[in-house]
Enzyme design. Structure first.
Site, PDB file in Angstrom:
ATOM      1  CG  HIS A 218      -1.926  -1.120   1.202  1.00  0.00           C
ATOM      2  ND1 HIS A 218      -2.258  -1.859   2.315  1.00  0.00           N
ATOM      3  CD2 HIS A 218      -2.661  -1.634   0.177  1.00  0.00           C
ATOM      4  CE1 HIS A 218      -3.167  -2.768   1.982  1.00  0.00           C
ATOM      5  NE2 HIS A 218      -3.419  -2.660   0.692  1.00  0.00           N
ATOM      6  CD  GLU A 221      -0.730   0.201   4.821  1.00  0.00           C
ATOM      7  OE1 GLU A 221      -0.127  -0.893   4.825  1.00  0.00           O
ATOM      8  OE2 GLU A 221      -1.972   0.293   4.804  1.00  0.00           O
ATOM      9  CG  HIS A 350       0.604  -4.454   5.018  1.00  0.00           C
ATOM     10  ND1 HIS A 350      -0.421  -4.184   4.136  1.00  0.00           N
ATOM     11  CD2 HIS A 350       1.238  -5.544   4.514  1.00  0.00           C
ATOM     12  CE1 HIS A 350      -0.411  -5.073   3.158  1.00  0.00           C
ATOM     13  NE2 HIS A 350       0.584  -5.911   3.362  1.00  0.00           N
ATOM     14  CD  GLU A 442      -1.228  -3.959   9.283  1.00  0.00           C
ATOM     15  OE1 GLU A 442      -0.870  -2.755   9.253  1.00  0.00           O
ATOM     16  OE2 GLU A 442      -1.942  -4.483   8.401  1.00  0.00           O
TER      17      GLU A 442
END
Length: 622
Positions: A218, A221, A350, A442
């Site tokens: 993404h 990110e 991410h 993440e």
């Protein structure tokens, strides 16, 4: 010079004002151009200029912006100090070789003004590369003081070209253990660069497992991207310094780092700037696609198969219906990459939370948005996720009043579908289509942090990144061969009680990630009898156990289920085989030649505004 008493005006460099050529890597051109077009107006109303402006649509994104930039180098030639510079012939020849099939597919001749011999020059004549910008070779990294130590890492945000420059510089510094390569192009033509670390860069070595990290899927990110740039520099400098842990890792593993899978999205996010915690801008690609929703949904098929006795939940083929939708070139490039290298373990980095998630990401009940949905390898995936989480000082912190605090009671890890369910994810695809196990990390609640935060973020993640890579050496590995020692490709390695097989690579080698325990392992291949072995993996064992198999041929094929599952591995219709990730941005449907009785092909209408100057040179029969 004088002619009939009048002084001829010498040609001068002028600023480029052609809208289709404003993004070239230079700022000035010269009139007349190589086609003897003497003004901006003449060029803009020419069939040549209209062609480069609409090629993206005509070829459905293939070979662009490459062809447009190549055309601009002829129509708006680079000018420096009032001298024109020709584009390089080898660039033209390479592009023509890759893109001619796309022209053939729409029954269009190769444009005369892209004649590589006529309008282009050899390197010895002093030419320029009009596509250098796409490879990140224009925006040079700023010079740093020469007395900096070799271990120095600059904790900053890197633009696309700065990233490429840093990766190439790192690979050059450690050329005996590192190389860079591209897995393909983004929609806007940027190379998807990988830096690889291995004792034999560029080559798969027998029994050496393949590992990958992917960042910036993404575009907004960005932490994962920067972490992988820092990690590349760290691996290189620490290897040279004799760091035992790093040398052991690189000597026994082939490591691939892809810092930015979505460089087009990153560019949009970077315009907003660091510190802006953007949740939308730049997340998607230039085609407005979310790459982590763009992979084939094989999870639904796995759930359908789960109740069928003997059905395998691995190497599920891509359904033909998937290709009817819009598939990003970035997605195709990753899928092609997965086909070309026998990856064992992977993680996608991410941002937006602080937690490690693992497959399945799609709920086994489509209407349930938060439902625990384990794979057959639930124990191994939990072990992998914990390897990252436990080595991260903040994720492993017991405080609930922090970023990621919601996951403290779970140990900083969660099954993806239990957190939130989505389809088309990359991790599920890795597991169900290939041998590769992938988790999603993440790495922080701020998607685009300020530069002053990057140093701390690196130190929080460094050991976790290394710890996770070392997990590629858990379980078993070996070679499957016949009684003469010939390797057997695509043999299946099965573990009793786990409905998920792995297959052997081209050299007959395999890797099967497994947690500690006792297992019955079997190897089988088309035309060979099955061989079974009992294996015990001690709890403290941190390297893969060696388990080889020698298979004996059989005259008849006794196992219909095995035959069906073997055949299942190969897609009957496979556009990936036709897709060239480096030259193209999507595979157009083959349209063949013009149907009988039609004088002009379908694309001729694009040039309807040109009365006397229609491009007859694009017609093959002309």
């Amino acid at each position: 010079a004088r002619c009939n008493g009048f002084k001829l005006q010498e040609a001068k460099c002028v600023d480029i004002a052609l809208s289709s050529c404003t993004d070239v890597a230079y700022t000035q051109m010269m009139y007349p151009n190589f086609l003897d077009q003497k003004s901006r107006e003449v060029i803009e109303y020419s069939s040549e200029y209209i062609l480069i402006s609409v090629l993206h649509n005509l070829l459905q994104g293939e070979c662009n912006p490459d062809l447009r930039l190549l055309g601009c180098s002829v129509l708006a030639p680079q000018c420096e100090k009032d001298k024109v510079i020709k584009p390089c012939r080898h660039v033209c020849e390479n592009l023509k070789k890759n893109c001619l099939p796309a022209f053939d597919a729409i029954d269009m001749a190769w444009p005369y003004f892209l004649d590589c011999d006529r309008f282009f020059a050899g390197e010895e004549e002093g030419c320029f590369d009009p596509l250098a910008k796409l490879r990140g070779e224009v925006d040079v990294e700023e010079d740093l003081p020469s007395d900096l130590p070799g271990t120095f890492i600059q904790f900053k945000h890197h633009s696309y070209s700065q990233m490429v420059s840093m990766l190439k510089k790192t690979a050059s510094k450690c050329s005996h253990i590192a190389t860079t390569y591209s897995i393909g192009r983004s929609f806007e033509g940027k190379d998807l660069f990988v830096i690889e670390f291995s004792t034999k860069p560029g080559h798969h070595e027998l029994l050496k497992p393949e590992f990958k990290y992917i960042g910036n899927m993404h575009g907004n990110e960005v932490v994962g991207k920067e972490l992988l740039i820092y990690l590349a520099q760290y691996l290189c400098s620490e290897y040279l310094l004799g760091n035992h842990r790093i040398q052991t890792l690189i000597n026994n593993t082939r490591i691939h780092l892809l810092p930015s899978l979505n460089p087009d999205g990153y560019e949009l996010a970077a315009e907003e700037g660091a510190g802006y915690n953007g949740w939308v801008i730049g997340r998607q690609t230039a085609q407005n696609l979310d790459l982590n929703r763009n992979f084939p949904d094989l999870t639904s098929e796995a759930y359908r198969r789960a109740g069928i006795r003997g059905a395998r939940l691995d190497h599920i083929p891509i359904p033909q219906s998937y290709w009817w939708g819009k598939v990003a070139p970035e997605t195709k490039a990753v899928m092609k990459w997965l086909r070309s290298i026998p990856f064992v373990l992977s993680a996608s980095l991410h941002g937006g939370e602080l937690v490690v998630t693992y497959p399945y990401d799609y709920s086994r009940h489509p209407m349930e948005e938060k439902m625990f949905s384990p794979t057959p390898d639930e124990k191994m995936f939990k072990m992998l996720a914990k390897a990252y989480a436990d080595a991260h000082p903040v994720i492993s912190d017991r405080s609930e009043l922090r970023c990621g605090g919601n996951f403290v009671k779970r140990g900083g890890i969660i099954n993806g579908a239990e957190w939130y369910s989505f389809t088309g994810g990359m991790a599920d695809f890795n597991y169900l289509h290939t041998n590769c196990f992938e988790v999603t990390v993440e790495v922080g609640c701020e998607k685009f942090p300020l530069e002053e935060e990057l140093f701390t973020i690196w130190h929080e993640n460094r050991d976790a990144l290394l710890n996770y890579m070392e997990m590629v050496h858990r379980g078993i590995k070996g070679i499957v061969s016949d009684k003469f020692g010939n390797p057997i490709k695509n043999a299946r390695i099965s573990v009793r009680g786990i409905q998920h097989d792995v297959t052997t690579a081209a050299d007959g080698d395999y890797w099967r990630l497994l947690p500690p325990g006792t297992y019955i392992i079997s190897a089988q291949a088309a035309g060979y009898s099955r061989v079974m072995k009992r294996v015990t993996l001690p709890a403290k064992m941190k390297r893969a156990g060696r388990v080889d198999f020698v298979l004996r041929p059989v005259e008849a094929w006794p196992n219909k289920l095995l035959r069906r599952s073997m055949e299942d591995m190969y897609d009957p219709y496979d556009p990936l085989e036709l897709f060239d990730p480096h030259a193209q941005h999507g595979q157009p449907e083959a349209r063949g030649g013009s149907p009988p009785g039609r004088e002009k092909p379908w694309w001729w209408s694009y040039f309807s505004s040109l009365d006397l100057h229609k491009p007859l040179w694009l017609l093959k029969q002309h």
